[in-house]
Design a protein around this motif. Structure first.
Motif, PDB file in Angstrom:
ATOM      1  N   THR A  25       5.988   4.898 -16.322  1.00 41.61           N
ATOM      2  CA  THR A  25       6.563   6.186 -16.726  1.00 41.61           C
ATOM      3  C   THR A  25       5.870   7.330 -16.013  1.00 41.61           C
ATOM      4  OG1 THR A  25       7.159   5.286 -18.891  1.00 41.61           O
ATOM      5  CG2 THR A  25       7.025   7.682 -18.705  1.00 41.61           C
ATOM      6  N   ALA A  26       4.544   7.299 -15.956  1.00 41.06           N
ATOM      7  CA  ALA A  26       3.792   8.372 -15.301  1.00 41.06           C
ATOM      8  C   ALA A  26       4.159   8.474 -13.825  1.00 41.06           C
ATOM      9  CB  ALA A  26       2.290   8.135 -15.455  1.00 41.06           C
ATOM     10  N   ARG A  27       4.222   7.351 -13.161  1.00 39.76           N
ATOM     11  CA  ARG A  27       4.525   7.380 -11.729  1.00 39.76           C
ATOM     12  C   ARG A  27       5.923   7.915 -11.456  1.00 39.76           C
ATOM     13  NH1 ARG A  27       1.281   1.740 -10.888  1.00 39.76           N
ATOM     14  NH2 ARG A  27      -0.736   2.712 -10.465  1.00 39.76           N
ATOM     15  N   ARG A  28       6.894   7.515 -12.251  1.00 40.61           N
ATOM     16  CA  ARG A  28       8.265   8.032 -12.089  1.00 40.61           C
ATOM     17  C   ARG A  28       8.324   9.536 -12.352  1.00 40.61           C
ATOM     18  NH1 ARG A  28       9.582   3.699 -14.912  1.00 40.61           N
ATOM     19  NH2 ARG A  28       9.776   4.852 -16.850  1.00 40.61           N
ATOM     20  N   ASN A  29       7.781   9.941 -13.505  1.00 39.68           N
ATOM     21  CA  ASN A  29       7.838  11.354 -13.876  1.00 39.68           C
ATOM     22  C   ASN A  29       7.007  12.232 -12.948  1.00 39.68           C
ATOM     23  OD1 ASN A  29       9.497  10.588 -15.981  1.00 39.68           O
ATOM     24  ND2 ASN A  29       7.895  10.728 -17.537  1.00 39.68           N
ATOM     25  N   ASN A  30       5.859  11.734 -12.548  1.00 38.59           N
ATOM     26  CA  ASN A  30       5.004  12.526 -11.665  1.00 38.59           C
ATOM     27  C   ASN A  30       5.638  12.712 -10.293  1.00 38.59           C
ATOM     28  OD1 ASN A  30       3.248  12.616 -13.789  1.00 38.59           O
ATOM     29  ND2 ASN A  30       1.618  11.448 -12.795  1.00 38.59           N
ATOM     30  N   ALA A  31       6.278  11.681  -9.774  1.00 40.45           N
ATOM     31  CA  ALA A  31       6.966  11.819  -8.487  1.00 40.45           C
ATOM     32  C   ALA A  31       8.078  12.862  -8.602  1.00 40.45           C
ATOM     33  CB  ALA A  31       7.534  10.476  -8.037  1.00 40.45           C
ATOM     34  N   ARG A  32       8.803  12.829  -9.706  1.00 42.86           N
ATOM     35  CA  ARG A  32       9.879  13.794  -9.944  1.00 42.86           C
ATOM     36  C   ARG A  32       9.343  15.225 -10.043  1.00 42.86           C
ATOM     37  NH1 ARG A  32      11.579  13.034 -15.662  1.00 42.86           N
ATOM     38  NH2 ARG A  32       9.804  14.429 -15.950  1.00 42.86           N
ATOM     39  N   ASP A  33       8.177  15.395 -10.690  1.00 43.75           N
ATOM     40  CA  ASP A  33       7.644  16.728 -10.989  1.00 43.75           C
ATOM     41  C   ASP A  33       6.548  17.198 -10.035  1.00 43.75           C
ATOM     42  OD1 ASP A  33       9.364  16.867 -13.157  1.00 43.75           O
ATOM     43  OD2 ASP A  33       7.871  16.083 -14.571  1.00 43.75           O
ATOM     44  N   ALA A  34       6.331  16.472  -8.935  1.00 41.88           N
ATOM     45  CA  ALA A  34       5.310  16.824  -7.940  1.00 41.88           C
ATOM     46  C   ALA A  34       3.908  16.865  -8.544  1.00 41.88           C
ATOM     47  CB  ALA A  34       5.647  18.149  -7.257  1.00 41.88           C
ATOM     48  N   LEU A  35       3.624  15.907  -9.436  1.00 44.89           N
ATOM     49  CA  LEU A  35       2.298  15.785 -10.033  1.00 44.89           C
ATOM     50  C   LEU A  35       1.579  14.594  -9.413  1.00 44.89           C
ATOM     51  CD1 LEU A  35       3.216  16.298 -13.795  1.00 44.89           C
ATOM     52  CD2 LEU A  35       2.267  17.985 -12.209  1.00 44.89           C
ATOM     53  N   THR A  36       0.271  14.690  -9.334  1.00 39.93           N
ATOM     54  CA  THR A  36      -0.558  13.595  -8.835  1.00 39.93           C
ATOM     55  C   THR A  36      -1.772  13.467  -9.740  1.00 39.93           C
ATOM     56  OG1 THR A  36      -1.657  15.107  -7.288  1.00 39.93           O
ATOM     57  CG2 THR A  36       0.180  13.829  -6.423  1.00 39.93           C
ATOM     58  N   GLY A  37      -2.493  12.361  -9.582  1.00 38.10           N
ATOM     59  CA  GLY A  37      -3.692  12.210 -10.395  1.00 38.10           C
ATOM     60  C   GLY A  37      -4.202  10.802 -10.451  1.00 38.10           C
ATOM     61  N   ALA A  38      -5.107  10.593 -11.418  1.00 40.27           N
ATOM     62  CA  ALA A  38      -5.742   9.302 -11.609  1.00 40.27           C
ATOM     63  C   ALA A  38      -5.904   9.051 -13.106  1.00 40.27           C
ATOM     64  CB  ALA A  38      -7.103   9.258 -10.932  1.00 40.27           C
ATOM     65  N   LEU A  39      -5.719   7.801 -13.507  1.00 47.07           N
ATOM     66  CA  LEU A  39      -5.896   7.388 -14.897  1.00 47.07           C
ATOM     67  C   LEU A  39      -6.965   6.311 -14.935  1.00 47.07           C
ATOM     68  CD1 LEU A  39      -4.862   7.457 -17.888  1.00 47.07           C
ATOM     69  CD2 LEU A  39      -3.336   5.573 -17.226  1.00 47.07           C
ATOM     70  N   ILE A  40      -7.920   6.485 -15.836  1.00 44.49           N
ATOM     71  CA  ILE A  40      -8.986   5.498 -16.018  1.00 44.49           C
ATOM     72  C   ILE A  40      -8.948   5.040 -17.465  1.00 44.49           C
ATOM     73  CG2 ILE A  40     -11.468   5.048 -15.917  1.00 44.49           C
ATOM     74  CD1 ILE A  40     -11.681   7.510 -14.042  1.00 44.49           C
ATOM     75  N   PHE A  41      -8.973   3.743 -17.674  1.00 45.09           N
ATOM     76  CA  PHE A  41      -9.090   3.162 -19.009  1.00 45.09           C
ATOM     77  C   PHE A  41     -10.382   2.382 -19.032  1.00 45.09           C
ATOM     78  CE2 PHE A  41      -7.981  -0.475 -21.921  1.00 45.09           C
ATOM     79  CZ  PHE A  41      -8.053   0.267 -23.084  1.00 45.09           C
ATOM     80  N   ASN A  42     -11.312   2.771 -19.892  1.00 43.01           N
ATOM     81  CA  ASN A  42     -12.614   2.109 -19.889  1.00 43.01           C
ATOM     82  C   ASN A  42     -12.740   1.019 -20.946  1.00 43.01           C
ATOM     83  OD1 ASN A  42     -13.153   3.369 -22.331  1.00 43.01           O
ATOM     84  ND2 ASN A  42     -14.684   4.778 -21.520  1.00 43.01           N
ATOM     85  N   GLY A  43     -11.611   0.625 -21.503  1.00 42.97           N
ATOM     86  CA  GLY A  43     -11.624  -0.410 -22.526  1.00 42.97           C
ATOM     87  C   GLY A  43     -11.479   0.145 -23.930  1.00 42.97           C
ATOM     88  N   HIS A  44     -11.769   1.428 -24.090  1.00 45.01           N
ATOM     89  CA  HIS A  44     -11.685   2.082 -25.400  1.00 45.01           C
ATOM     90  C   HIS A  44     -10.981   3.430 -25.323  1.00 45.01           C
ATOM     91  CE1 HIS A  44     -14.568  -0.922 -26.705  1.00 45.01           C
ATOM     92  NE2 HIS A  44     -15.322  -0.583 -25.698  1.00 45.01           N
ATOM     93  N   ASN A  45     -11.151   4.086 -24.212  1.00 49.53           N
ATOM     94  CA  ASN A  45     -10.666   5.445 -24.043  1.00 49.53           C
ATOM     95  C   ASN A  45      -9.941   5.601 -22.716  1.00 49.53           C
ATOM     96  OD1 ASN A  45     -13.623   5.555 -25.325  1.00 49.53           O
ATOM     97  ND2 ASN A  45     -12.310   7.033 -26.345  1.00 49.53           N
ATOM     98  N   PHE A  46      -9.129   6.643 -22.651  1.00 45.48           N
ATOM     99  CA  PHE A  46      -8.492   7.041 -21.410  1.00 45.48           C
ATOM    100  C   PHE A  46      -9.136   8.318 -20.903  1.00 45.48           C
ATOM    101  CE2 PHE A  46      -4.892   4.835 -23.484  1.00 45.48           C
ATOM    102  CZ  PHE A  46      -4.565   3.939 -22.481  1.00 45.48           C
ATOM    103  N   MET A  47      -9.216   8.431 -19.589  1.00 48.42           N
ATOM    104  CA  MET A  47      -9.511   9.694 -18.923  1.00 48.42           C
ATOM    105  C   MET A  47      -8.448   9.847 -17.860  1.00 48.42           C
ATOM    106  SD  MET A  47     -12.764  11.012 -16.637  1.00 48.42           S
ATOM    107  CE  MET A  47     -13.697  11.853 -17.912  1.00 48.42           C
ATOM    108  N   GLN A  48      -7.859  11.023 -17.809  1.00 48.01           N
ATOM    109  CA  GLN A  48      -6.853  11.270 -16.791  1.00 48.01           C
ATOM    110  C   GLN A  48      -7.133  12.603 -16.122  1.00 48.01           C
ATOM    111  OE1 GLN A  48      -2.769  10.979 -18.034  1.00 48.01           O
ATOM    112  NE2 GLN A  48      -2.002  11.615 -16.063  1.00 48.01           N
ATOM    113  N   LEU A  49      -7.032  12.590 -14.792  1.00 44.87           N
ATOM    114  CA  LEU A  49      -7.009  13.812 -14.001  1.00 44.87           C
ATOM    115  C   LEU A  49      -5.562  13.996 -13.586  1.00 44.87           C
ATOM    116  CD1 LEU A  49      -9.355  15.060 -11.249  1.00 44.87           C
ATOM    117  CD2 LEU A  49      -6.901  15.015 -10.855  1.00 44.87           C
ATOM    118  N   LEU A  50      -5.011  15.146 -13.918  1.00 37.89           N
ATOM    119  CA  LEU A  50      -3.631  15.465 -13.606  1.00 37.89           C
ATOM    120  C   LEU A  50      -3.619  16.769 -12.833  1.00 37.89           C
ATOM    121  CD1 LEU A  50      -0.722  14.484 -14.201  1.00 37.89           C
ATOM    122  CD2 LEU A  50      -0.769  15.941 -16.232  1.00 37.89           C
TER     123      LEU A  50
END
Length: 138
Positions: A25-50
């Motif tokens: 979903t993120a990749r589809r929507n981000n391509a549509r909306d000219a967004l880029t970033g990175a998602l990290i899942f450390n096993g318990h939490n998410f961190m995202q740079l958008l």
């Protein structure tokens, strides 16, 4: 352009299929909306740079806040930027960044990350790799 980093608590019952759905979903929507970033899942939490146009970043964050696969979303960094750090990635994801932990910078499109962003990401990844220690008897 705007760059935002947030962290959140993953639902304890999250599955690999859930994460795959989030990424698709993120990749589809981000391509549509000219967004880029990175998602990290450390096993318990998410961190995202958008990153991307400010109005699109804000709209995306509003949708992310409503996703029940995580909770407790907290922004840890918000800033205006001239250049994207992840311009080649609609949404970069590597489980725990295995195989890339020696240098997050190599993952960035321009070969470098803002030092504060890099430190936050490295610390977040390290927290997910910590193993609980046994309690010391009194």
């Amino acid at each position: 352009m705007r760059s935002i980093i947030y962290v959140s608590v993953a639902d304890p019952l999250i599955t690999p299929d859930d994460i795959a759905d989030i990424l698709g979903t993120a990749r589809r929507n981000n391509a549509r909306d000219a967004l880029t970033g990175a998602l990290i899942f450390n096993g318990h939490n998410f961190m995202q740079l958008l990153e991307g146009p400010g109005d699109k970043v804000e709209a995306c964050l509003a949708a992310i806040r409503d996703d029940r696969r995580h909770s407790g979303m907290v922004e840890v960094r918000r800033r205006d930027i001239d250049h994207r750090e992840f311009s080649d990635w609609s949404m970069l994801y590597e489980p725990n960044f295995d195989g890339h932990e020696d240098s997050l910078r190599r993952l960035a499109a321009n070969g470098r990350l803002d030092p504060v962003d890099e430190q936050m990401m490295a610390n977040f990844i390290a927290l997910g790799r910590r193993r609980p220690t046994a309690a010391v008897p009194a």
